[in-house]
Scaffold this motif. Structure first.
Motif, PDB file in Angstrom:
ATOM      1  N   THR A   1      -4.670  -3.231   0.027  1.00 48.30           N
ATOM      2  CA  THR A   1      -5.812  -3.182   0.934  1.00 48.30           C
ATOM      3  C   THR A   1      -6.609  -1.895   0.742  1.00 48.30           C
ATOM      4  O   THR A   1      -6.367  -1.124  -0.178  1.00 48.30           O
ATOM      5  N   ASP A   2      -7.503  -1.648   1.688  1.00 42.01           N
ATOM      6  CA  ASP A   2      -8.299  -0.421   1.664  1.00 42.01           C
ATOM      7  C   ASP A   2      -7.420   0.830   1.744  1.00 42.01           C
ATOM      8  O   ASP A   2      -7.838   1.906   1.322  1.00 42.01           O
TER       9      ASP A   2
ATOM     10  N   ASP B   1       0.807  -1.218   0.000  1.00 44.85           N
ATOM     11  CA  ASP B   1       0.000   0.000   0.000  1.00 44.85           C
ATOM     12  C   ASP B   1       0.842   1.271   0.000  1.00 44.85           C
ATOM     13  O   ASP B   1       0.498   2.240  -0.672  1.00 44.85           O
TER      14      ASP B   1
ATOM     15  N   LEU C   1      -7.098   2.085  -1.636  1.00 45.61           N
ATOM     16  CA  LEU C   1      -8.310   2.788  -2.066  1.00 45.61           C
ATOM     17  C   LEU C   1      -8.343   4.199  -1.484  1.00 45.61           C
ATOM     18  O   LEU C   1      -8.757   5.146  -2.159  1.00 45.61           O
TER      19      LEU C   1
ATOM     20  N   ASN D   1     -15.128  -7.780  -5.014  1.00 45.25           N
ATOM     21  CA  ASN D   1     -15.000  -7.661  -3.579  1.00 45.25           C
ATOM     22  C   ASN D   1     -16.305  -7.293  -2.881  1.00 45.25           C
ATOM     23  O   ASN D   1     -16.363  -7.289  -1.669  1.00 45.25           O
TER      24      ASN D   1
ATOM     25  N   THR E   1      -8.939  -5.531  -0.745  1.00 46.05           N
ATOM     26  CA  THR E   1      -9.856  -4.440  -0.446  1.00 46.05           C
ATOM     27  C   THR E   1     -11.211  -5.011  -0.039  1.00 46.05           C
ATOM     28  O   THR E   1     -11.552  -6.141  -0.366  1.00 46.05           O
TER      29      THR E   1
ATOM     30  N   GLY F   1     -14.054  -0.405   2.221  1.00 44.07           N
ATOM     31  CA  GLY F   1     -13.062   0.426   1.540  1.00 44.07           C
ATOM     32  C   GLY F   1     -13.608   1.055   0.282  1.00 44.07           C
ATOM     33  O   GLY F   1     -13.318   2.206  -0.033  1.00 44.07           O
TER      34      GLY F   1
ATOM     35  N   ILE G   1      -9.926  -3.733  -9.395  1.00 40.24           N
ATOM     36  CA  ILE G   1      -9.425  -4.157  -8.084  1.00 40.24           C
ATOM     37  C   ILE G   1      -9.865  -5.578  -7.740  1.00 40.24           C
ATOM     38  O   ILE G   1      -9.901  -5.954  -6.567  1.00 40.24           O
TER      39      ILE G   1
ATOM     40  N   CYS H   1     -14.623  -5.057 -10.005  1.00 41.51           N
ATOM     41  CA  CYS H   1     -14.297  -5.638  -8.706  1.00 41.51           C
ATOM     42  C   CYS H   1     -15.057  -6.928  -8.481  1.00 41.51           C
ATOM     43  O   CYS H   1     -16.086  -7.169  -9.093  1.00 41.51           O
TER      44      CYS H   1
ATOM     45  N   THR I   1      -8.121  -8.346  -4.863  1.00 40.47           N
ATOM     46  CA  THR I   1      -7.218  -7.619  -3.968  1.00 40.47           C
ATOM     47  C   THR I   1      -7.744  -7.818  -2.554  1.00 40.47           C
ATOM     48  O   THR I   1      -8.784  -8.446  -2.355  1.00 40.47           O
TER      49      THR I   1
END
Length: 154
Positions: A84-85, A59, A88, A129, A108, A112, A103, A127, A106
């Motif tokens: 991670t977040d 990150d 973001l 996620n 995230t 996030g 993303i 995404c 990932t």
């Protein structure tokens, strides 16, 4: 495609090609966060960057790269499982020019992604996620705010 390059090879390429607009280093596990530092140092003019499939990027290096990536409009980081977040959050602060963000796969979270909701104007977000509830909340928010973002979530 630049499979098999090392961090130092990427640095030589970026420092030697200042007009480079698109780079794809997907699935190159030899690269570390030092490559993102090279993009920060030499890749300010890059418009499209694909760094997917790499667990070695972190990150902090992503934030440093985004601070300097003024021309970046397309970022594919699918499969960067260490991001991670926090990444973001960095995109919220430094990714104003982005039009496309991938993303998938990932680290995230839906929470996030909600941090990005005010900054997603015109961004196509790819995404996998989001859970159903978070997806509904994002869709509702975009409708209320008249955003033009498109989501393609698996």
């Amino acid at each position: 495609d630049l499979d098999g390059l090392s961090d130092s090879s990427v640095e030589v390429m970026l420092s030697s090609c200042p007009k480079l607009k698109s780079v794809n280093v997907n699935n190159n596990m030899m690269l570390t966060s030092k490559t993102l530092d090279c993009f920060a140092r030499y890749g300010q003019g890059i418009a499209s960057l694909s760094i997917g499939g790499n667990a070695n990027f972190d990150d902090e290096a992503m934030k440093n790269m985004l601070v300097h990536a003024e021309s970046l409009i397309k970022l594919k980081m699918s499969g960067c499982v260490s991001l991670t977040d926090a990444t973001l959050q960095s995109i919220t602060h430094y990714g104003a020019a982005l039009e496309y963000l991938d993303i998938c796969q990932t680290a995230t979270t839906a929470n996030g992604l909600l941090v990005l909701k005010h900054e997603l104007r015109g961004v196509e977000l790819i995404c996998d996620n989001l859970g159903y509830t978070a997806q509904e909340e994002m869709d509702d928010h975009l409708l209320r705010q008249n955003h033009t973002s498109r989501f393609r979530c698996a």
